[in-house]
Design a protein around this motif. Structure first.
Motif, PDB file in Angstrom:
ATOM      1  N   ILE A   8      -5.563  14.112  13.871  1.00 57.70           N
ATOM      2  CA  ILE A   8      -5.121  12.924  14.604  1.00 57.70           C
ATOM      3  C   ILE A   8      -3.974  13.256  15.566  1.00 57.70           C
TER       4      ILE A   8
ATOM      5  N   GLY B  59       2.473   4.696  15.296  1.00 58.74           N
ATOM      6  CA  GLY B  59       1.419   3.866  14.725  1.00 58.74           C
ATOM      7  C   GLY B  59       0.200   4.680  14.321  1.00 58.74           C
ATOM      8  N   GLN B  60       0.010   5.828  14.979  1.00 60.82           N
ATOM      9  CA  GLN B  60      -1.110   6.695  14.628  1.00 60.82           C
ATOM     10  C   GLN B  60      -0.929   7.279  13.229  1.00 60.82           C
TER      11      GLN B  60
ATOM     12  N   GLN C 205      -3.883  14.714  20.080  1.00 61.18           N
ATOM     13  CA  GLN C 205      -3.221  13.807  21.021  1.00 61.18           C
ATOM     14  C   GLN C 205      -1.969  14.433  21.613  1.00 61.18           C
TER      15      GLN C 205
ATOM     16  N   ASN D 273      -3.957   0.505  16.609  1.00 64.29           N
ATOM     17  CA  ASN D 273      -3.766   1.905  16.214  1.00 64.29           C
ATOM     18  C   ASN D 273      -5.076   2.642  15.987  1.00 64.29           C
TER      19      ASN D 273
ATOM     20  N   PHE E  87      -7.676   5.605  16.879  1.00 63.87           N
ATOM     21  CA  PHE E  87      -7.412   6.972  17.324  1.00 63.87           C
ATOM     22  C   PHE E  87      -8.038   7.135  18.705  1.00 63.87           C
TER      23      PHE E  87
ATOM     24  N   ARG F 122     -13.075  -0.178  10.696  1.00 66.71           N
ATOM     25  CA  ARG F 122     -12.561   1.104  10.195  1.00 66.71           C
ATOM     26  C   ARG F 122     -11.961   0.941   8.808  1.00 66.71           C
TER      27      ARG F 122
ATOM     28  N   ARG G   9       0.869   5.867  10.856  1.00 70.32           N
ATOM     29  CA  ARG G   9       0.761   4.753   9.905  1.00 70.32           C
ATOM     30  C   ARG G   9      -0.696   4.418   9.631  1.00 70.32           C
ATOM     31  N   ALA G  10      -1.491   4.327  10.720  1.00 69.66           N
ATOM     32  CA  ALA G  10      -2.894   3.950  10.553  1.00 69.66           C
ATOM     33  C   ALA G  10      -3.636   5.014   9.750  1.00 69.66           C
ATOM     34  N   ALA G  11      -3.366   6.286  10.060  1.00 71.18           N
ATOM     35  CA  ALA G  11      -4.067   7.369   9.370  1.00 71.18           C
ATOM     36  C   ALA G  11      -3.659   7.422   7.905  1.00 71.18           C
ATOM     37  N   LYS G  12      -2.358   7.201   7.660  1.00 70.57           N
ATOM     38  CA  LYS G  12      -1.867   7.192   6.280  1.00 70.57           C
ATOM     39  C   LYS G  12      -2.490   6.046   5.494  1.00 70.57           C
ATOM     40  N   ALA G  13      -2.568   4.874   6.144  1.00 72.34           N
ATOM     41  CA  ALA G  13      -3.110   3.700   5.459  1.00 72.34           C
ATOM     42  C   ALA G  13      -4.562   3.928   5.043  1.00 72.34           C
ATOM     43  N   LEU G  14      -5.270   4.811   5.768  1.00 70.43           N
ATOM     44  CA  LEU G  14      -6.658   5.111   5.408  1.00 70.43           C
ATOM     45  C   LEU G  14      -6.742   6.100   4.253  1.00 70.43           C
TER      46      LEU G  14
ATOM     47  N   PHE H 179      -3.473  -3.419  11.853  1.00 69.60           N
ATOM     48  CA  PHE H 179      -2.145  -3.467  12.463  1.00 69.60           C
ATOM     49  C   PHE H 179      -2.135  -4.333  13.719  1.00 69.60           C
TER      50      PHE H 179
ATOM     51  N   LEU I 117       2.849   2.498   2.046  1.00 70.60           N
ATOM     52  CA  LEU I 117       3.208   3.186   3.287  1.00 70.60           C
ATOM     53  C   LEU I 117       4.715   3.340   3.309  1.00 70.60           C
TER      54      LEU I 117
ATOM     55  N   HIS J 234      -8.494   9.482  20.796  1.00 75.75           N
ATOM     56  CA  HIS J 234      -9.291  10.655  21.171  1.00 75.75           C
ATOM     57  C   HIS J 234     -10.635  10.672  20.457  1.00 75.75           C
TER      58      HIS J 234
ATOM     59  N   ASN K 213       0.822  -1.220   0.000  1.00 79.10           N
ATOM     60  CA  ASN K 213       0.000   0.000   0.000  1.00 79.10           C
ATOM     61  C   ASN K 213       0.858   1.274   0.000  1.00 79.10           C
TER      62      ASN K 213
ATOM     63  N   ARG L 161      -4.083   4.141  -2.268  1.00 79.94           N
ATOM     64  CA  ARG L 161      -3.871   3.496  -0.978  1.00 79.94           C
ATOM     65  C   ARG L 161      -5.207   3.293  -0.250  1.00 79.94           C
TER      66      ARG L 161
END
Lengths: 266, 229
Positions: B134, B115-116, B138, A109, A111, A171, B118-123, A105, A62, A113, A60, A98
């Protein structure tokens, strides 16, 4: 301009051709070839540091690979069809592609908040441009399908690890991905929480989702995966029907790995 | 205590206090957004913007603030830029303060789990979106304590302005002292007023931390309250 290498399985949902990736002196991927047909589930096993997770992150983008091609749903990742060849994709174009690839993961991971619902609707609204009402409706459906109806307003810290991972799956699914990547999705879970996540993944596989799963859960690999590939030192050294690879590994390295794994489980 | 002297110099000290408050507020108002911008720029790790930002921070973080103040008040006129004492003080204190603050803010941003990202980028989320929605929410609880500590240090450092002819609280207290030879009374007065100012910031810090701690466990606090009722 780039000329992609010829593909051996042009109709595959995911095809990786001669993929290389190094981190400084460390070779993470050393010429990986892999084709995954639509609806197939691939289990990727191997010792830690063998390059399994790197493969997912290269698929993807990353972590863009150093060389080699990644095809997802007929599209060459990181490149755009130009007039006379392939040009490098912009950041925005890479992000668009992507978004078609879901990723889950090891450490969830989520979020922290955001509520569960906000976690799920953020990207569909921001990236896909869904209206809030549509995103919320999809999120509620997905939460129900992973067995978490009613948890919309909870915060991630209020959930168990297994519940958090199922939210993370929801998600990823909310983006309506063509492929799902799972990077050791149960490795951070207490043993009694592993099954609920594997059940969710099994349901997803039965619905026909194309899945690449890095895992140490051999029984899941055997029951659910169509193909098992064994990774060692950045290469796929063995691939085949999971029961065949697990029962009669042809490579000494696979045999040694499986024996270690077996000893640990006994 | 000589109350007649206090009454005589009270208005001057009051004016000094107002100048100190003005200097503090303006310096913080300038240094905070600049410090935040520098921190965000450095976090992008895009060399052509991140490297100059790092050089700026490290020059002004490592120089004595007083030297920078003297430079803006005494040296800039040599280049035809003549600033009033107050402007020179604001310039010098903001430049140095922004450099320090960017480090506090950057520390908070960097402490958010990778990891935050990475996860946000992956989305498929964009970098600005990830930072805004994000990472920053935090990072803020992590930034507040060092930020307020830094703000308190900066409020106290405004006393350096008295050395470039600003009539701030320190300047007025020292002036009254040198005329009356009553250092004890005037320095105690000035000290008490500084304590009031920085004490207010410290109280703000306690309040903000308390509030954030509650925001982070929304359900638990509700259930606890319900249980108590």
């Amino acid at each position: 301009m780039k000329m992609p290498a010829p593909r051996t399985s042009p109709q595959a949902m995911v095809e990786v051709v001669n993929l290389h990736k190094t981190y400084g002196p460390l070779t993470a991927l050393d010429g990986v070839d892999l084709a995954v047909e639509a609806g197939q589930v691939i289990a990727i096993v191997g010792a830690s540091g063998s390059g399994k997770s790197t493969l997912l992150r290269c698929i993807n983008f990353l972590d863009p690979p150093d060389s080699g091609d990644v095809w997802v749903d007929g599209h060459l990742m990181g490149f755009i069809e130009g007039g006379s060849g392939m040009r490098r994709a912009s950041d925005r174009e890479i992000r668009r592609h992507r978004a078609d690839i879901g990723m889950v993961f090891q450490h969830f991971n989520l979020f922290p908040h955001f509520t569960v619902l906000q976690n799920i609707i953020e990207a569909p609204m921001a990236v896909r441009g869904f209206s809030r009402a549509d995103a919320v409706a999809t999120a509620r459906e997905l939460l129900a399908s992973v067995g978490l109806a009613g948890k919309e307003e909870s915060f991630p810290t209020e959930l168990s690890g297994g519940q958090q991972q199922r939210v993370a799956i929801a998600r990823a699914l909310a983006m309506k991905p063509r492929v799902m990547l799972f990077d050791e999705p149960t490795s951070a879970l207490d043993p009694e929480l592993v099954d609920e996540v594997l059940r969710t993944m099994r349901n997803l596989a039965e619905k026909g989702m194309t899945m690449l799963v890095v895992t140490h859960e051999m029984s899941f690999a055997e029951d659910v995966a169509d193909t098992l590939v064994y990774f060692d030192k950045g290469k796929i050294v063995e691939a085949g029907k999971p029961s065949d690879v697990l029962r009669n590994p042809s490579q000494p390295r696979t045999q040694a790995f499986l024996q270690r794994l077996l000893r640990r489980t006994l | 205590m000589n109350f007649a002297l206090l009454a005589e110099y009270g208005p001057a000290l009051g004016q000094g206090l107002l100048n100190t408050i003005f200097l503090s507020v303006v310096t913080l108002a300038i240094a905070t957004p600049i410090g935040a911008a520098i921190a965000l720029i450095r976090e992008t790790r895009i060399p052509w913007i991140a490297i100059p930002a790092a050089i700026y921070v490290n020059i002004f973080r490592l120089l004595p603030a007083l030297l920078v103040l003297f430079f803006s008040f005494y040296a800039l006129p040599q280049f035809g830029l003549r600033l009033s004492p107050m402007t020179a003080a604001i310039l010098g204190l903001s430049i140095v303060g922004a450099a320090y603050m960017s480090e506090d803010i950057r520390g908070g941003l960097a402490a958010v789990d990778q990891g935050q990202y990475r996860a946000a980028k992956a989305l498929g989320l964009s970098y600005p979106h990830i930072i805004r929605r994000i990472i920053i929410p935090q990072a803020i609880p992590l930034i507040i304590p060092p930020y307020v500590t830094r703000a308190i240090i900066m409020v106290k450092a405004t006393s350096l302005a008295s050395l470039v002819a600003v009539g701030d609280l320190t300047g007025e207290a020292v002036r009254a002292t040198s005329i009356t030879y009553e250092p004890f009374m005037f320095l105690i007065m000035a000290g008490a007023l500084y304590l009031l100012l920085s004490g207010a910031l410290a109280l703000f810090q306690m309040w903000a931390e308390e509030r954030m701690a509650r925001a982070r466990r929304p359900r638990t606090s509700l259930t606890v309250k319900a249980a108590q009722v």
